[in-house]
Design a protein around this motif. Structure first.
Motif, PDB file in Angstrom:
ATOM      1  N   UNK A 158       0.838  -1.200   0.000  1.00 55.09           N
ATOM      2  CA  UNK A 158       0.000   0.000   0.000  1.00 55.09           C
ATOM      3  C   UNK A 158       0.870   1.246   0.000  1.00 55.09           C
ATOM      4  N   UNK A 159       0.673   2.084  -0.977  1.00 53.53           N
ATOM      5  CA  UNK A 159       1.456   3.317  -1.095  1.00 53.53           C
ATOM      6  C   UNK A 159       0.850   4.427  -0.234  1.00 53.53           C
ATOM      7  N   UNK A 196      -2.118 -10.911   5.538  1.00 53.43           N
ATOM      8  CA  UNK A 196      -1.326  -9.710   5.795  1.00 53.43           C
ATOM      9  C   UNK A 196       0.016 -10.162   6.351  1.00 53.43           C
ATOM     10  N   UNK A 197       1.101  -9.809   5.681  1.00 53.66           N
ATOM     11  CA  UNK A 197       2.419 -10.317   6.050  1.00 53.66           C
ATOM     12  C   UNK A 197       3.363  -9.222   6.522  1.00 53.66           C
ATOM     13  N   UNK A 198       2.909  -7.990   6.567  1.00 53.46           N
ATOM     14  CA  UNK A 198       3.751  -6.892   7.023  1.00 53.46           C
ATOM     15  C   UNK A 198       2.904  -5.685   7.343  1.00 53.46           C
ATOM     16  N   UNK A 199       3.560  -4.580   7.706  1.00 47.27           N
ATOM     17  CA  UNK A 199       2.819  -3.388   8.072  1.00 47.27           C
ATOM     18  C   UNK A 199       1.847  -2.942   7.007  1.00 47.27           C
ATOM     19  N   UNK A 200       2.322  -2.837   5.762  1.00 50.25           N
ATOM     20  CA  UNK A 200       1.449  -2.409   4.674  1.00 50.25           C
ATOM     21  C   UNK A 200       1.494  -3.393   3.510  1.00 50.25           C
ATOM     22  N   UNK A 201       1.864  -4.638   3.794  1.00 51.81           N
ATOM     23  CA  UNK A 201       2.004  -5.658   2.756  1.00 51.81           C
ATOM     24  C   UNK A 201       0.971  -6.768   2.913  1.00 51.81           C
ATOM     25  N   UNK A 202       0.395  -7.130   1.789  1.00 47.09           N
ATOM     26  CA  UNK A 202      -0.581  -8.214   1.741  1.00 47.09           C
ATOM     27  C   UNK A 202      -0.144  -9.207   0.663  1.00 47.09           C
ATOM     28  N   UNK A 203      -0.412 -10.463   0.895  1.00 51.86           N
ATOM     29  CA  UNK A 203      -0.105 -11.480  -0.109  1.00 51.86           C
ATOM     30  C   UNK A 203      -1.390 -12.209  -0.502  1.00 51.86           C
ATOM     31  N   UNK A 204      -1.394 -12.644  -1.745  1.00 50.25           N
ATOM     32  CA  UNK A 204      -2.528 -13.412  -2.274  1.00 50.25           C
ATOM     33  C   UNK A 204      -1.968 -14.621  -2.999  1.00 50.25           C
ATOM     34  N   UNK A 205      -2.481 -15.786  -2.663  1.00 53.89           N
ATOM     35  CA  UNK A 205      -2.172 -17.000  -3.412  1.00 53.89           C
ATOM     36  C   UNK A 205      -3.334 -17.229  -4.360  1.00 53.89           C
ATOM     37  N   UNK A 206      -3.058 -17.177  -5.649  1.00 53.62           N
ATOM     38  CA  UNK A 206      -4.110 -17.244  -6.668  1.00 53.62           C
ATOM     39  C   UNK A 206      -3.875 -18.438  -7.586  1.00 53.62           C
ATOM     40  N   UNK A 225      -8.917  -1.697  -6.720  1.00 54.47           N
ATOM     41  CA  UNK A 225      -8.616  -1.016  -5.455  1.00 54.47           C
ATOM     42  C   UNK A 225      -8.515   0.491  -5.653  1.00 54.47           C
ATOM     43  N   UNK A 226      -7.974   0.908  -6.770  1.00 53.35           N
ATOM     44  CA  UNK A 226      -7.892   2.350  -7.059  1.00 53.35           C
ATOM     45  C   UNK A 226      -9.282   2.963  -7.124  1.00 53.35           C
ATOM     46  N   UNK A 227     -10.229   2.212  -7.680  1.00 51.39           N
ATOM     47  CA  UNK A 227     -11.604   2.701  -7.758  1.00 51.39           C
ATOM     48  C   UNK A 227     -12.217   2.873  -6.370  1.00 51.39           C
ATOM     49  N   UNK A 228     -11.668   2.146  -5.387  1.00 50.80           N
ATOM     50  CA  UNK A 228     -12.145   2.265  -4.005  1.00 50.80           C
ATOM     51  C   UNK A 228     -11.332   3.260  -3.193  1.00 50.80           C
ATOM     52  N   UNK A 229     -10.368   3.905  -3.846  1.00 55.77           N
ATOM     53  CA  UNK A 229      -9.577   4.921  -3.165  1.00 55.77           C
ATOM     54  C   UNK A 229      -8.288   4.421  -2.550  1.00 55.77           C
ATOM     55  N   UNK A 230      -7.851   3.225  -2.906  1.00 60.56           N
ATOM     56  CA  UNK A 230      -6.621   2.663  -2.350  1.00 60.56           C
ATOM     57  C   UNK A 230      -5.549   2.591  -3.437  1.00 60.56           C
ATOM     58  N   UNK A 231      -4.370   3.106  -3.117  1.00 67.45           N
ATOM     59  CA  UNK A 231      -3.253   3.062  -4.052  1.00 67.45           C
ATOM     60  C   UNK A 231      -2.344   1.905  -3.647  1.00 67.45           C
ATOM     61  N   UNK A 232      -2.523   0.764  -4.297  1.00 68.17           N
ATOM     62  CA  UNK A 232      -1.773  -0.445  -3.961  1.00 68.17           C
ATOM     63  C   UNK A 232      -1.057  -0.942  -5.208  1.00 68.17           C
ATOM     64  N   UNK A 233       0.215  -1.284  -5.038  1.00 69.02           N
ATOM     65  CA  UNK A 233       1.026  -1.818  -6.130  1.00 69.02           C
ATOM     66  C   UNK A 233       1.291  -3.300  -5.875  1.00 69.02           C
ATOM     67  N   UNK A 234       1.154  -4.112  -6.912  1.00 65.35           N
ATOM     68  CA  UNK A 234       1.349  -5.553  -6.769  1.00 65.35           C
ATOM     69  C   UNK A 234       2.536  -6.030  -7.596  1.00 65.35           C
ATOM     70  N   UNK A 235       3.288  -6.943  -6.994  1.00 67.93           N
ATOM     71  CA  UNK A 235       4.248  -7.749  -7.724  1.00 67.93           C
ATOM     72  C   UNK A 235       3.735  -9.167  -7.755  1.00 67.93           C
ATOM     73  N   UNK A 236       4.295  -9.986  -8.631  1.00 74.15           N
ATOM     74  CA  UNK A 236       3.763 -11.334  -8.757  1.00 74.15           C
ATOM     75  C   UNK A 236       4.876 -12.303  -9.135  1.00 74.15           C
TER      76      UNK A 236
END
Length: 257
Positions: A158-159, A196-206, A225-236
């Motif tokens: 989460x930025x 949730x694996x850190x302060x502002x980090x989330x993981x997803x197993x897809x 998430x941006x449409x909901x007002x959250x600025x989150x960047x994902x790596x994969x």
């Protein structure tokens, strides 16, 4: 998980088997050796306790009733015991004490098991969001790896959380994280696991079948998430093409952040 269930079932069957054997042993010991005042029948408390410990108050009470019935039968069969003993006030008193012992031990054991289960759940949950934490995430990754089925690990960051905490305090940041967690839960697919694996980090197993699928899923989540007002960047990272261990997949996903 299956190994743990098997171990619990084996333990249960073993304890019940020992309890049944003790019922029989005490019964025949009473018939062969009991005389007024010796007290062989007190050994019935042991199988009562064993049954109650692995079941609960209701079956513990039934174990007490069984012991009282066997005690009465043994008294009738034993030639050294006066049969009239069964008709005295000591019989209902014995029934009450056996049943009460089984109920109390069963209640305590059941309450203790429920407490341990709640503690295990709490140990695998993030305090703030209620999501699975790193410990639970590692277990989920291990299960996916053992199945050998293709999947992707998405790592979201989460930025702007630090700025929110600096401007409004850590309480405000916690509120935002909790809202983000609730939103992510709603966006999860049936085959996805969120943690949730850190302060502002989330993981997803897809259940993505390739790194291209993983990239599309990451982009979709960023957009939603941006449409909901959250600025989150994902790596994969995709298994097995880009990593064959949880740590390796996290490293690849982290680099893509």
């Amino acid at each position: 998980m299956r190994g743990r269930v098997h171990g619990v079932n084996t333990h249960f069957r073993l304890v019940i088997g020992v309890a049944l054997a003790l019922y029989v042993l005490v019964l025949f010991g009473f018939i062969l050796f009991e005389n007024p005042g010796l007290g062989v029948g007190h050994f019935f408390y042991i199988p009562i306790a064993l049954v109650a410990l692995v079941t609960g108050p209701r079956i513990g009470a039934a174990a007490g009733v069984t012991a009282a019935a066997l005690y009465a039968v043994a008294t009738i069969v034993n030639p050294d015991m006066p049969t009239v003993e069964v008709l005295t006030v000591s019989t209902p008193i014995r029934l009450v004490t056996f049943v009460a012992s089984g109920m109390l031990i069963g209640w305590f054991a059941q309450s203790n098991r429920e407490l341990i289960e709640r503690l295990e759940v709490l140990a695998k949950r993030d305090r703030l969001t209620g999501l699975p934490n790193m410990r639970a995430f590692e277990s989920a990754v291990d299960q996916r790896l053992q199945s050998s089925a293709k999947f992707a690990l998405l790592l979201g960051d989460m930025d702007g959380l630090r700025e929110t905490n600096d401007d409004q305090g850590f309480g405000a940041g916690d509120v935002v994280l909790a809202r983000l967690a609730d939103t992510l839960v709603k966006l999860m697919r049936p085959d996805e696991t969120l943690a949730r694996v850190g302060g502002d980090e989330f993981t997803i197993l897809a259940g993505c079948q390739s790194k291209e699928d993983a990239a599309r899923r990451a982009n979709d989540l960023e957009r939603l998430l941006a449409a909901e007002g959250f600025n989150v960047t994902f790596g994969w990272a995709a298994f097995p093409d880009e990593g064959t261990s949880g740590l390796g997949l996290i490293r690849v996903a982290d680099e893509r952040l």
